[in-house]
Design a protein around this motif. Structure first.
Motif, PDB file in Angstrom:
ATOM      1  N   TYR A 214     -11.206  -8.637 -10.785  1.00 41.65           N
ATOM      2  CA  TYR A 214     -11.412  -7.873  -9.553  1.00 41.65           C
ATOM      3  C   TYR A 214     -12.422  -6.752  -9.791  1.00 41.65           C
ATOM      4  O   TYR A 214     -12.562  -6.247 -10.903  1.00 41.65           O
TER       5      TYR A 214
ATOM      6  N   VAL B 290      -6.421  -3.293  -7.272  1.00 44.63           N
ATOM      7  CA  VAL B 290      -5.934  -4.228  -6.263  1.00 44.63           C
ATOM      8  C   VAL B 290      -4.766  -3.568  -5.527  1.00 44.63           C
ATOM      9  O   VAL B 290      -3.845  -3.038  -6.151  1.00 44.63           O
TER      10      VAL B 290
ATOM     11  N   PRO C 204       0.850  -5.794  -2.300  1.00 38.42           N
ATOM     12  CA  PRO C 204       0.897  -6.763  -1.193  1.00 38.42           C
ATOM     13  C   PRO C 204       1.249  -6.172   0.171  1.00 38.42           C
ATOM     14  O   PRO C 204       0.855  -6.716   1.189  1.00 38.42           O
TER      15      PRO C 204
ATOM     16  N   TYR D 236      -2.160 -13.893   3.218  1.00 35.50           N
ATOM     17  CA  TYR D 236      -3.412 -13.495   2.574  1.00 35.50           C
ATOM     18  C   TYR D 236      -4.377 -14.649   2.369  1.00 35.50           C
ATOM     19  O   TYR D 236      -3.963 -15.754   2.026  1.00 35.50           O
TER      20      TYR D 236
ATOM     21  N   PRO E 118      -6.700 -10.958  -2.130  1.00 35.26           N
ATOM     22  CA  PRO E 118      -6.149  -9.606  -2.258  1.00 35.26           C
ATOM     23  C   PRO E 118      -7.107  -8.542  -1.703  1.00 35.26           C
ATOM     24  O   PRO E 118      -8.319  -8.741  -1.640  1.00 35.26           O
TER      25      PRO E 118
END
Length: 149
Positions: free
Chosen positions: A50, A54, A57, A93, A96
């Motif tokens: 990434y 991140v 959720p 999703y 992310p």
């Protein structure tokens, strides 16, 4: 006033763009007791592929709240905040959320179900990035009670 059944199918204007900040992601992670390094440490997130930290959720609730405020502000909705209970929440999703994302959300009311004098109002806030690509859809069910609180 009961919940307006004509809300079903109503689509609200997109929210202003929301820039996901690294510190906001870290603050949210701490608030939900998530100590996963990908949420707190940019290097840990990069080691996973990434660009930056991140988001946990459930982070989309931050932007979904802006869309739900639109719904609650509708003068003909029949929804009074004092009679609302957040009954259910789901997230679907495509990828992310990462610090640096610029997200826009758009709410649509997808269903109303009555139970006695109460109403279950289902809405979906679809969130896209700056390029218009889907990131996440947040589905919320509000239980709107009957009469005075």
């Amino acid at each position: 006033m009961p919940v307006n059944p004509d809300l079903v199918g109503r689509v609200f204007p997109p929210t202003p763009p929301y820039l996901v900040g690294r510190e906001k992601v870290r603050e949210f992670a701490r608030a939900v007791f998530s100590d996963d390094p990908q949420h707190l440490d940019p290097e840990a997130a990069r080691s996973l592929g990434y660009a930056d930290v991140v988001a946990p959720p459930t982070f989309p609730i931050v932007l979904q709240d802006v869309t739900l405020q639109q719904l609650l502000a509708e003068p003909d909705s029949g929804i009074e905040l004092s009679r609302v209970l957040h009954a259910e929440q789901r997230f679907r999703y495509s990828r992310p959320i990462v610090a640096g994302d610029e997200l826009t959300a758009q709410l649509s009311v997808t269903g109303i179900r009555t139970l006695g004098g109460n109403a279950m109002v289902t809405s979906e806030a679809e969130m896209v990035d700056a390029a218009g690509a889907h990131v996440v859809t947040a589905t919320s069910v509000l239980l709107v009670g009957e009469g005075d609180a």
